[in-house]
Design a protein around this motif. Structure first.
Motif, PDB file in Angstrom:
ATOM      1  N   TYR A   8       0.857  -1.188   0.000  1.00  0.00           N
ATOM      2  CA  TYR A   8       0.000   0.000   0.000  1.00  0.00           C
ATOM      3  C   TYR A   8       0.893   1.237   0.000  1.00  0.00           C
ATOM      4  O   TYR A   8       1.811   1.335   0.808  1.00  0.00           O
ATOM      5  CB  TYR A   8      -0.893   0.004   1.248  1.00  0.00           C
ATOM      6  N   PHE A   9       0.634   2.165  -0.913  1.00  0.00           N
ATOM      7  CA  PHE A   9       1.404   3.411  -0.934  1.00  0.00           C
ATOM      8  C   PHE A   9       0.995   4.287   0.238  1.00  0.00           C
ATOM      9  O   PHE A   9      -0.187   4.437   0.528  1.00  0.00           O
ATOM     10  CB  PHE A   9       1.157   4.183  -2.235  1.00  0.00           C
ATOM     11  N   THR A  10       1.977   4.854   0.902  1.00  0.00           N
ATOM     12  CA  THR A  10       1.725   5.834   1.962  1.00  0.00           C
ATOM     13  C   THR A  10       2.553   7.076   1.660  1.00  0.00           C
ATOM     14  O   THR A  10       3.433   7.052   0.795  1.00  0.00           O
ATOM     15  CB  THR A  10       2.142   5.287   3.348  1.00  0.00           C
ATOM     16  N   GLN A  11       2.279   8.131   2.385  1.00  0.00           N
ATOM     17  CA  GLN A  11       3.071   9.341   2.184  1.00  0.00           C
ATOM     18  C   GLN A  11       4.534   9.082   2.507  1.00  0.00           C
ATOM     19  O   GLN A  11       5.425   9.581   1.828  1.00  0.00           O
ATOM     20  CB  GLN A  11       2.502  10.469   3.047  1.00  0.00           C
ATOM     21  N   ARG A  12       4.768   8.254   3.503  1.00  0.00           N
ATOM     22  CA  ARG A  12       6.154   7.907   3.864  1.00  0.00           C
ATOM     23  C   ARG A  12       6.830   7.165   2.714  1.00  0.00           C
ATOM     24  O   ARG A  12       7.960   7.473   2.338  1.00  0.00           O
ATOM     25  CB  ARG A  12       6.156   7.056   5.134  1.00  0.00           C
ATOM     26  N   SER A  13       6.131   6.193   2.115  1.00  0.00           N
ATOM     27  CA  SER A  13       6.755   5.425   1.035  1.00  0.00           C
ATOM     28  C   SER A  13       6.983   6.289  -0.198  1.00  0.00           C
ATOM     29  O   SER A  13       7.941   6.073  -0.950  1.00  0.00           O
ATOM     30  CB  SER A  13       5.933   4.189   0.684  1.00  0.00           C
ATOM     31  N   ILE A  14       6.143   7.277  -0.407  1.00  0.00           N
ATOM     32  CA  ILE A  14       6.331   8.203  -1.547  1.00  0.00           C
ATOM     33  C   ILE A  14       7.586   9.040  -1.320  1.00  0.00           C
ATOM     34  O   ILE A  14       8.444   9.161  -2.194  1.00  0.00           O
ATOM     35  CB  ILE A  14       5.115   9.143  -1.714  1.00  0.00           C
ATOM     36  N   LEU A  15       7.721   9.600  -0.113  1.00  0.00           N
ATOM     37  CA  LEU A  15       8.831  10.519   0.153  1.00  0.00           C
ATOM     38  C   LEU A  15      10.153   9.799   0.392  1.00  0.00           C
ATOM     39  O   LEU A  15      11.214  10.386   0.231  1.00  0.00           O
ATOM     40  CB  LEU A  15       8.493  11.409   1.346  1.00  0.00           C
ATOM     41  N   GLN A  16      10.119   8.534   0.782  1.00  0.00           N
ATOM     42  CA  GLN A  16      11.366   7.800   1.010  1.00  0.00           C
ATOM     43  C   GLN A  16      11.872   7.096  -0.232  1.00  0.00           C
ATOM     44  O   GLN A  16      12.928   6.488  -0.210  1.00  0.00           O
ATOM     45  CB  GLN A  16      11.165   6.777   2.141  1.00  0.00           C
ATOM     46  N   HIS A  17      11.128   7.182  -1.321  1.00  0.00           N
ATOM     47  CA  HIS A  17      11.537   6.527  -2.564  1.00  0.00           C
ATOM     48  C   HIS A  17      12.802   7.192  -3.101  1.00  0.00           C
ATOM     49  O   HIS A  17      12.989   8.403  -2.956  1.00  0.00           O
ATOM     50  CB  HIS A  17      10.411   6.609  -3.597  1.00  0.00           C
TER      51      HIS A  17
END
Length: 92
Positions: free
Chosen positions: A80-89
């Motif tokens: 599941y995409f989260t804001q954390r996973s978006i910004l840590q990419h």
């Protein structure tokens, strides 16, 4: 209170409120509708600076049939995409 003011706003006469019996029936009975996919994954921003990350997470999760999501600790073991996973990419 802000929530009380929003609850009192009138719904235009030609619109069906999603929280009404008719609105819920329409949502339950609809076939694939991209708008419903977006609503199902709507992410509120974690802070005032995360609007774009919340929007990206919402849209990417709505496209789950075509985009592979990472497994974030918040929803592990489910992808599941989260804001954390978006910004840590790595590309950010």
């Amino acid at each position: 209170d802000t929530a009380d003011r929003r609850a009192l706003l009138p719904v235009p006469t030609d619109d069906i409120p999603l929280n009404s019996t008719e609105g819920e029936r329409l949502l339950r009975n609809c076939t694939h509708n991209p708008g419903v996919d977006v609503l199902m994954h709507l992410a509120t921003q974690r802070n005032q600076a995360f609007c774009s990350a919340a929007t990206a997470a919402t849209l990417l999760n709505a496209m789950a049939r075509t985009v592979t999501a990472p497994v974030d600790v918040e929803f592990a073991p489910y992808p599941y995409f989260t804001q954390r996973s978006i910004l840590q990419h790595g590309c950010v």
